[in-house]
Scaffold this motif. Structure first.
Motif, short mmCIF file in Angstrom:
data_model
loop_
_atom_site.label_atom_id
_atom_site.label_comp_id
_atom_site.label_asym_id
_atom_site.label_seq_id
_atom_site.Cartn_x
_atom_site.Cartn_y
_atom_site.Cartn_z
N GLU A 94 0.80 -1.18 0.08
CA GLU A 94 0.14 -0.17 0.06
C GLU A 94 0.77 1.30 -0.10
O GLU A 94 0.42 2.22 -0.30
N ASP A 116 -5.69 -3.27 1.02
CA ASP A 116 -6.56 -2.42 0.72
C ASP A 116 -6.31 -1.94 -0.78
O ASP A 116 -5.22 -1.15 -1.33
N SER A 118 -7.51 -0.11 -2.92
CA SER A 118 -7.85 1.08 -3.27
C SER A 118 -6.46 1.93 -3.25
O SER A 118 -6.22 2.93 -3.79
N LYS A 119 -5.61 1.45 -2.18
CA LYS A 119 -4.28 1.90 -2.15
C LYS A 119 -3.15 1.22 -2.91
O LYS A 119 -2.25 1.88 -3.58
N GLN A 167 -15.55 -5.63 -10.28
CA GLN A 167 -15.00 -4.69 -9.38
C GLN A 167 -13.63 -4.55 -9.35
O GLN A 167 -13.19 -3.44 -9.27
N TRP A 168 -12.97 -5.80 -9.69
CA TRP A 168 -11.71 -5.68 -9.85
C TRP A 168 -11.19 -4.73 -11.13
O TRP A 168 -10.42 -3.57 -11.08
N SER A 170 -12.95 -2.17 -12.31
CA SER A 170 -13.29 -0.87 -11.76
C SER A 170 -12.13 -0.36 -10.93
O SER A 170 -11.57 0.75 -11.22
N PHE A 171 -11.71 -1.05 -10.05
CA PHE A 171 -10.52 -0.59 -9.17
C PHE A 171 -9.06 -0.42 -10.10
O PHE A 171 -8.24 0.57 -9.88
N LYS A 174 -9.66 2.92 -11.88
CA LYS A 174 -9.71 4.19 -10.92
C LYS A 174 -8.09 4.38 -10.47
O LYS A 174 -7.70 5.57 -10.33
N ALA A 175 -7.33 3.23 -10.66
CA ALA A 175 -6.15 3.41 -10.44
C ALA A 175 -5.21 4.03 -11.61
O ALA A 175 -3.89 4.28 -11.32
#
Length: 237
Positions: A94, A116, A118-119, A167-168, A170-171, A174-175
């Motif tokens: 992270e 996490d 998202s990080k 969902q993967w 999407s993440f 976003k990254a």
């Protein structure tokens, strides 16, 4: 003592614990352009099985990172025994201890799912060069489960949540990853060989509780074999 699933992997020194093991890793790496100039970050390198293979096969520069000192010590012993000049670093994915655009390839074998995301995923994006590649073999949820059934699984493995394939994606988007390729592999039984044999680097003393954890893992694997699966994600900047 209350051991976690990851403690169990460290004490048994399990190499290639991710789905598909070293056999799948070899297949994925064979598709990439890896040579002596390639700089690779093996995140969650564990006991160093994959890093050692890459050093032997491609003679590339490799840094193995893990947040478990016991795993890293076992990796160092492996590298020293094979005379591989592989650098090891203690750290968390992270917050990677590397500068921007440091690597041509980032390899995540069943690692990001335990963090996490998202990080973690933005960190993978940050340390990759402009033409770099992320290869990730990660757990996915094939169908939704009731919370009371899902909670024991996430609690046992110590994962924040188990993501579905959308969902993967999407993440990853976003990254900041622009090209995201997703593959589903169907693992089949093969005759025993070195690629399929579980790699162990055992600690001197192993508590009986650790064997119970392995048994629980096997029970979850069998019970949810159609619900818990994995995908291979190949993401480019």
């Amino acid at each position: 003592m209350n051991y976690t699933y990851l403690d169990c992997l460290a004490l048994f020194g399990v190499g290639g614990a991710h789905p598909g093991g070293l056999q799948l890793t070899k297949k994925l790496l064979s598709r990439e352009k890896i040579n002596e100039q390639t700089i690779v970050l093996d995140v969650g390198c564990g006991t160093g099985q994959t890093s050692a293979y890459m050093a032997e096969k491609y003679n590339c520069k490799i840094i193995g990172l893990d947040n478990n000192e016991m795993m890293l010590e076992k990796a160092r012993k492996r590298f020293q025994s094979k005379n591989h000049p592989i650098e090891t670093r203690l750290g968390r994915v992270e917050s990677l201890p590397f500068g921007e655009e440091s690597f041509d390839l980032v390899l995540s074998e069943s690692v990001a799912a335990f963090t996490d995301v998202s990080k973690t995923l933005p960190e993978f994006r940050r340390v990759l060069k402009a033409d770099g590649v992320l290869l990730a073999i990660e757990m996915v949820l094939e169908e939704q489960l009731p919370e009371e059934e899902l909670f024991p699984i996430t609690e046992f493995y110590g994962v924040p949540l188990i993501l579905t394939e959308p969902q993967w994606r999407s993440f990853f988007q976003k990254a900041g990853f622009q090209e995201i390729n997703i593959e589903k592999f169907h693992l089949t039984a093969h005759e025993p060989d070195l690629d399929n044999t579980t790699d162990f680097s055992l600690s001197e003393q192993l508590d009986e509780e650790l064997y119970n954890i392995l048994d629980q893992h096997e029970q979850f694997s069998k019970r949810y074999q159609n619900v818990l699966s994995f995908r291979v994600f190949r993401c480019c900047v």
